[in-house]
Scaffold this active site. Structure first.
Site, PDB file in Angstrom:
ATOM      1  N   LYS A  36       0.859  -1.181   0.000  1.00  0.00           N
ATOM      2  CA  LYS A  36       0.000   0.000   0.000  1.00  0.00           C
ATOM      3  C   LYS A  36       0.894   1.229   0.000  1.00  0.00           C
ATOM      4  O   LYS A  36       1.786   1.355   0.839  1.00  0.00           O
ATOM      5  CB  LYS A  36      -0.937   0.031   1.212  1.00  0.00           C
ATOM      6  CG  LYS A  36      -1.886   1.244   1.152  1.00  0.00           C
ATOM      7  CD  LYS A  36      -2.912   1.254   2.268  1.00  0.00           C
ATOM      8  CE  LYS A  36      -2.339   1.733   3.573  1.00  0.00           C
ATOM      9  NZ  LYS A  36      -3.380   1.971   4.607  1.00  0.00           N
ATOM     10  N   ARG A  82     -10.713  -0.658   6.235  1.00  0.00           N
ATOM     11  CA  ARG A  82     -10.009  -1.655   7.054  1.00  0.00           C
ATOM     12  C   ARG A  82      -9.671  -1.079   8.422  1.00  0.00           C
ATOM     13  O   ARG A  82      -9.668  -1.787   9.429  1.00  0.00           O
ATOM     14  CB  ARG A  82      -8.796  -2.213   6.343  1.00  0.00           C
ATOM     15  CG  ARG A  82      -7.600  -1.279   6.152  1.00  0.00           C
ATOM     16  CD  ARG A  82      -6.687  -1.192   7.362  1.00  0.00           C
ATOM     17  NE  ARG A  82      -5.376  -0.696   7.024  1.00  0.00           N
ATOM     18  CZ  ARG A  82      -4.660   0.095   7.798  1.00  0.00           C
ATOM     19  NH1 ARG A  82      -5.129   0.541   8.963  1.00  0.00           N
ATOM     20  NH2 ARG A  82      -3.447   0.462   7.438  1.00  0.00           N
ATOM     21  N   LYS A 142      -0.305  10.664  27.973  1.00  0.00           N
ATOM     22  CA  LYS A 142       0.554   9.575  28.437  1.00  0.00           C
ATOM     23  C   LYS A 142      -0.061   8.820  29.603  1.00  0.00           C
ATOM     24  O   LYS A 142       0.061   7.595  29.715  1.00  0.00           O
ATOM     25  CB  LYS A 142       1.927  10.121  28.831  1.00  0.00           C
ATOM     26  CG  LYS A 142       2.758  10.626  27.662  1.00  0.00           C
ATOM     27  CD  LYS A 142       4.086  11.193  28.143  1.00  0.00           C
ATOM     28  CE  LYS A 142       4.916  11.703  26.986  1.00  0.00           C
ATOM     29  NZ  LYS A 142       6.200  12.308  27.440  1.00  0.00           N
TER      30      LYS A 142
END
Length: 341
Positions: free
Chosen positions: A83, A127, A247
């Site tokens: 891809k 996808r 985080k």
């Protein structure tokens, strides 16, 4: 390969209209294909080099401005391919184009000759949505009703549409985008597609995240903005756009899942920052998603777990989807044959 004579190599070209004729706008094919890719990933039945990023502007450009080469090979059934995806964050506003575009090339693994070239933007977006679907089945609360999407562009439309197709229990969709017009456009799409579902346009990212049992990020941000405290108990976050959660979410979540550890721990993304700071490691990761798909590790184990999926995106996902679309095209005589020579 079928429809290909010795010494007369041909390539099947599939544009987006061809893919739509093959059912490329519905999530079913992609969910099956992506699930197969995750099984092969967990079994080691693939080859997937780390994808290189080409940034013409060097390190000074926007995080979403890049070209990426994503090669891979799948063992069963055997196929190789690539891809080639380009992205510019200002394509929608400046050029009236989708942010990302792509081509997928498939190669016959016996000869390594190309056998198909197809438009890859639809495949790439669908996808990605299928990854969220597969993960949601395993990691979200059973029977969840409230879906949140932050960022409401083309990728978000595929995410929301796929989730609505696969989870009829969804009753409310909460949307937030920096552009109220973009959010309203997605709201109109959802109302047309699923009139029984309530669409709630939220005034802030915080409002939207707090309302969601499943939260999907679809932005082009390069700065995290979602703190752990915004997440309700039992929330599942599909961090599609990678840089959205702070985080502390990685450190405080009950489970952190990635699609592929090596792909995730690179390019100065949040996981990589934490690893470099000595605050996160492969050992602290709960699982790669394929391990859960094949049952090597359990998915959600309690109603209150907060689970984070950080899916960098794998070439084998695109390849599995493109391979299945290619076989469908051969079966239904869809596409245009091109002479290689």
């Amino acid at each position: 390969m079928e429809n290909q004579k010795p010494n007369d190599p041909k390539i099947l070209y599939l544009n987006r209209s061809d893919l739509l004729r093959l059912g490329g706008e519905h999530s079913d094919l992609y969910v099956r294909s992506v699930e197969r890719a995750f099984k092969l990933h967990a079994q080691g039945a693939f080859v997937q080099p780390l994808k290189p990023y080409l940034r013409a502007s060097g390190s000074n450009g926007h995080i979403a401005d890049r070209l990426i080469a994503m090669p891979a090979h799948l063992n069963d059934p055997s196929i190789s391919g690539l891809k080639w995806v380009g992205s510019k964050h200002d394509n929608p506003a400046q050029r009236g184009l989708d942010r990302a575009s792509a081509l997928v090339v498939l190669n016959d693994p016996e000869s390594n000759y190309p056998v198909a070239v197809m438009e890859g933007g639809l495949i790439s977006g669908m996808r990605t949505a299928a990854v969220t679907v597969v993960a949601t089945r395993l990691l979200a609360k059973e029977g969840f009703t409230d879906l949140t999407c932050i960022g409401c562009g083309a990728i978000a439309q595929m995410q929301v549409s796929s989730l609505l197709e696969q989870f009829p229990n969804i009753r409310r969709v909460h949307l937030y985008d920096l552009s109220s017009e973009v959010a309203e456009n997605l709201a109109i799409h959802v109302r047309k597609r699923a009139p029984e579902v309530e669409v709630v346009l939220r005034n802030s990212a915080e409002e939207a995240v707090r309302a969601g049992e499943v939260v999907v990020t679809c932005t082009v941000t390069d700065q995290p903005y979602i703190p752990f405290e915004w997440l309700q108990k039992g929330a599942f976050v599909s961090n599609v756009s990678i840089m959205d959660v702070e985080k502390e979410v990685f450190l405080k979540a009950d489970k952190v899942v990635v699609d592929d550890w090596e792909q995730s721990n690179r390019e100065k993304k949040v996981i990589h920052q934490l690893v470099m700071e000595g605050r996160f490691s492969r050992e602290q990761l709960y699982a790669e998603l394929g391990e859960i798909v094949i049952g090597d590790k359990p998915g959600r184990e309690s109603e209150d777990e907060i689970i984070l999926l950080n899916p960098m995106g794998m070439a084998i996902e695109d390849l599995a989807c493109a391979q299945d679309l290619y076989y469908n095209a051969l079966d239904h005589n869809v596409g245009t044959w091109l002479d290689l020579y």
